[in-house]
Design a protein around this motif. Structure first.
Motif, mmCIF file in Angstrom:
data_model
loop_
_atom_site.group_PDB
_atom_site.id
_atom_site.type_symbol
_atom_site.label_atom_id
_atom_site.label_comp_id
_atom_site.label_asym_id
_atom_site.label_seq_id
_atom_site.Cartn_x
_atom_site.Cartn_y
_atom_site.Cartn_z
ATOM 1 N N UNK A 260 -4.626 12.361 11.967
ATOM 2 C CA UNK A 260 -4.623 10.894 12.037
ATOM 3 C C UNK A 260 -5.718 10.290 11.179
ATOM 4 N N UNK A 261 -6.907 10.893 11.218
ATOM 5 C CA UNK A 261 -8.023 10.371 10.426
ATOM 6 C C UNK A 261 -7.731 10.498 8.933
ATOM 7 N N UNK A 262 -7.140 11.624 8.530
ATOM 8 C CA UNK A 262 -6.810 11.803 7.109
ATOM 9 C C UNK A 262 -5.713 10.844 6.672
ATOM 10 N N UNK A 263 -4.676 10.672 7.489
ATOM 11 C CA UNK A 263 -3.603 9.743 7.145
ATOM 12 C C UNK A 263 -4.131 8.313 7.036
ATOM 13 N N UNK A 264 -5.095 7.953 7.881
ATOM 14 C CA UNK A 264 -5.676 6.613 7.811
ATOM 15 C C UNK A 264 -6.389 6.412 6.479
ATOM 16 N N UNK A 265 -7.122 7.433 6.026
ATOM 17 C CA UNK A 265 -7.805 7.336 4.738
ATOM 18 C C UNK A 265 -6.789 7.275 3.596
ATOM 19 N N UNK A 266 -5.748 8.077 3.678
ATOM 20 C CA UNK A 266 -4.720 8.077 2.640
ATOM 21 C C UNK A 266 -3.986 6.742 2.605
ATOM 22 N N UNK A 267 -3.711 6.175 3.766
ATOM 23 C CA UNK A 267 -3.003 4.897 3.815
ATOM 24 C C UNK A 267 -3.823 3.792 3.188
ATOM 25 N N UNK A 268 -5.120 3.786 3.460
ATOM 26 C CA UNK A 268 -6.001 2.793 2.839
ATOM 27 C C UNK A 268 -6.024 2.969 1.324
ATOM 28 N N UNK A 269 -6.096 4.230 0.871
ATOM 29 C CA UNK A 269 -6.119 4.495 -0.571
ATOM 30 C C UNK A 269 -4.804 4.071 -1.216
ATOM 31 N N UNK A 270 -3.689 4.247 -0.507
ATOM 32 C CA UNK A 270 -2.389 3.809 -1.002
ATOM 33 C C UNK A 270 -2.408 2.319 -1.324
ATOM 34 N N UNK A 271 -2.961 1.522 -0.429
ATOM 35 C CA UNK A 271 -3.023 0.082 -0.663
ATOM 36 C C UNK A 271 -3.926 -0.252 -1.845
ATOM 37 N N UNK A 272 -5.056 0.447 -1.963
ATOM 38 C CA UNK A 272 -5.978 0.187 -3.072
ATOM 39 C C UNK A 272 -5.358 0.570 -4.418
#
Length: 317
Positions: A260-272
C-alpha cells in the motif's frame, strides 16, 4: 570525508538546535581553525556560550566525527565547502573534482565489485550517474540513488563497525550480515514486497525484472538487451520508490514495507509525471507513458476513482 554539510540536529529540538542558534552549525565548527584539532568541550563552550549540561551532546558529536578518521586536509575541505559553496549537485561534483583522487570512480567501482562479487567498471558507474541526472528530474529520487551508488546508507554492518551495535547481523531477520544489498533487496522480510513490485513492473512493461544488487546500478530490467528506454526508465523509478518505501521502515526491527505504501508513492508520481508532460516540462515518450497507463489500469477500482476525482485524466497531451 563523510557528510560535508552535516548540521547536528539543526531541524530537531534539543541541544543541537540550541548549538545551531549559537553558531555551531557545521562539523568544522568543532575543530580549531589553525591546528585543525578537535576542540575540547571547555573551549567550545566558552567560545559559543554553551551550557555544561550539553557535555553528553558534545560526546555524541565527537564520537560521530571520530568515525571518519579525518585528516587535516579533510577538515580544511569541510570548512571550505561549508563557507564557500552551497549544497547542490553541481557543488558536490566540484568538491569531488577538487578533493578526491582523479580515479574516484575506479575506487567506487572496486567497492561495488567487492559487494556484488562481480566485476563493476568505472564506465558502468559513470553511466549510472549520467542516467540518474538525465532520467530522474525528481531531486529526492536523485539524492536517493546518489546515496545508493555511493553505498552511504548506515546499514547494520556499518553501525557495527562504528561500535553502535554488538553484531553486524540484520536487525530484521538476524540470519545474515545486514549490508546495504541485503537490507534493500535480499532480506527475507522484503522478499514478498519485491515480488509484488516486480509483478507490477512486468504488468506495465511486459518484461521480467530482477531483484539483484546490479539492478541498483541501473534498473531491474538491466538483463534485457536491448531494453526500450521508456520501459527501463519506468522500472528504474518503480525500483527507487520501492527502495524509499523500505527505507521508511529501515530502523524498525519489526517494520516491513507494505504494498500500500509503495502504491501510494507510485500513484503520486503518476500524477506528477502527467503534469510534467501536459505542462511541457518533459519530452514526450510514448513507451514511458504507456507504462504509466498500464499501471493506472492495474490499480484497484477505488484507487482509480480517487485519482479521477482528484483531477487525473488518461489524456497526457
Amino acid at each position: 570525508m563523510g557528510n560535508l554539510d552535516f548540521r547536528p540536529g539543526r531541524d530537531c529540538r534539543g541541544i543541537f538546535q540550541f548549538w545551531a542558534s549559537r553558531g555551531v552549525e557545521y562539523l568544522y565548527h568543532l575543530f580549531d581553525s589553525g591546528t585543525h584539532e578537535l576542540l575540547d568541550f571547555q573551549t567550545l563552550a566558552r567560545a559559543h556560550q554553551l551550557s555544561p549540561k550539553h557535555y553528553f551532546g558534545y560526546l555524541q558529536a565527537r564520537h560521530y566525527t571520530q568515525t571518519f578518521c579525518w585528516s587535516t586536509d579533510d577538515v580544511a575541505a569541510e570548512s571550505l565547502f561549508a563557507t564557500t559553496v552551497t549544497n547542490s549537485i553541481k557543488c558536490w561534483k566540484r568538491l569531488c573534482m577538487d578533493y578526491k583522487r582523479p580515479d574516484h570512480l575506479a575506487v567506487l567501482a572496486s567497492r561495488w565489485t567487492s559487494v556484488l562479487h562481480n566485476p563493476v567498471t568505472s564506465e558502468q558507474l559513470k553511466y549510472g550517474f549520467q542516467t540518474l541526472h538525465n532520467q530522474n528530474p525528481d531531486l529526492g529520487l536523485r539524492e536517493l540513488q546518489y546515496h545508493i551508488l555511493h553505498l552511504s546508507y548506515y546499514d547494520d554492518v556499518k553501525r557495527f563497525r562504528m561500535g553502535l551495535t554488538d553484531t553486524p547481523l540484520c536487525i530484521k531477520c538476524g540470519g545474515e550480515e545486514g549490508g546495504l544489498i541485503h537490507r534493500l533487496l535480499l532480506c527475507p522480510t522484503v522478499a514478498p514486497f519485491w515480488t509484488r513490485v516486480l509483478q507490477t513492473i512486468f504488468q506495465c512493461t511486459g518484461l521480467h525484472g530482477r531483484c539483484e544488487g546490479r539492478a541498483l546500478l541501473s534498473h531491474p530490467l538491466y538483463a534485457v538487451n536491448p531494453c526500450p528506454l521508456g520501459k527501463a526508465r519506468f522500472a528504474r523509478l518503480a525500483m527507487l520508490l520501492a527502495c524509499r518505501t523500505i527505507l521508511s521502515v529501515w530502523v524498525e526491527p519489526q517494520g516491513k514495507p507494505t504494498d500500500e505504501a509503495w502504491f501510494a508513492r507510485m500513484t503520486f508520481e503518476l500524477q506528477m509525471e502527467r503534469l510534467d508532460c501536459i505542462s511541457g516540462h518533459r519530452t514526450r515518450d510514448q513507451t514511458y507513458e504507456d507504462c504509466w497507463q498500464a499501471f493506472f489500469q492495474g490499480l484497484p477500482g477505488g484507487a482509480q476513482a480517487n485519482l479521477l476525482i482528484s483531477g487525473y485524466s488518461n489524456d497526457w497531451t
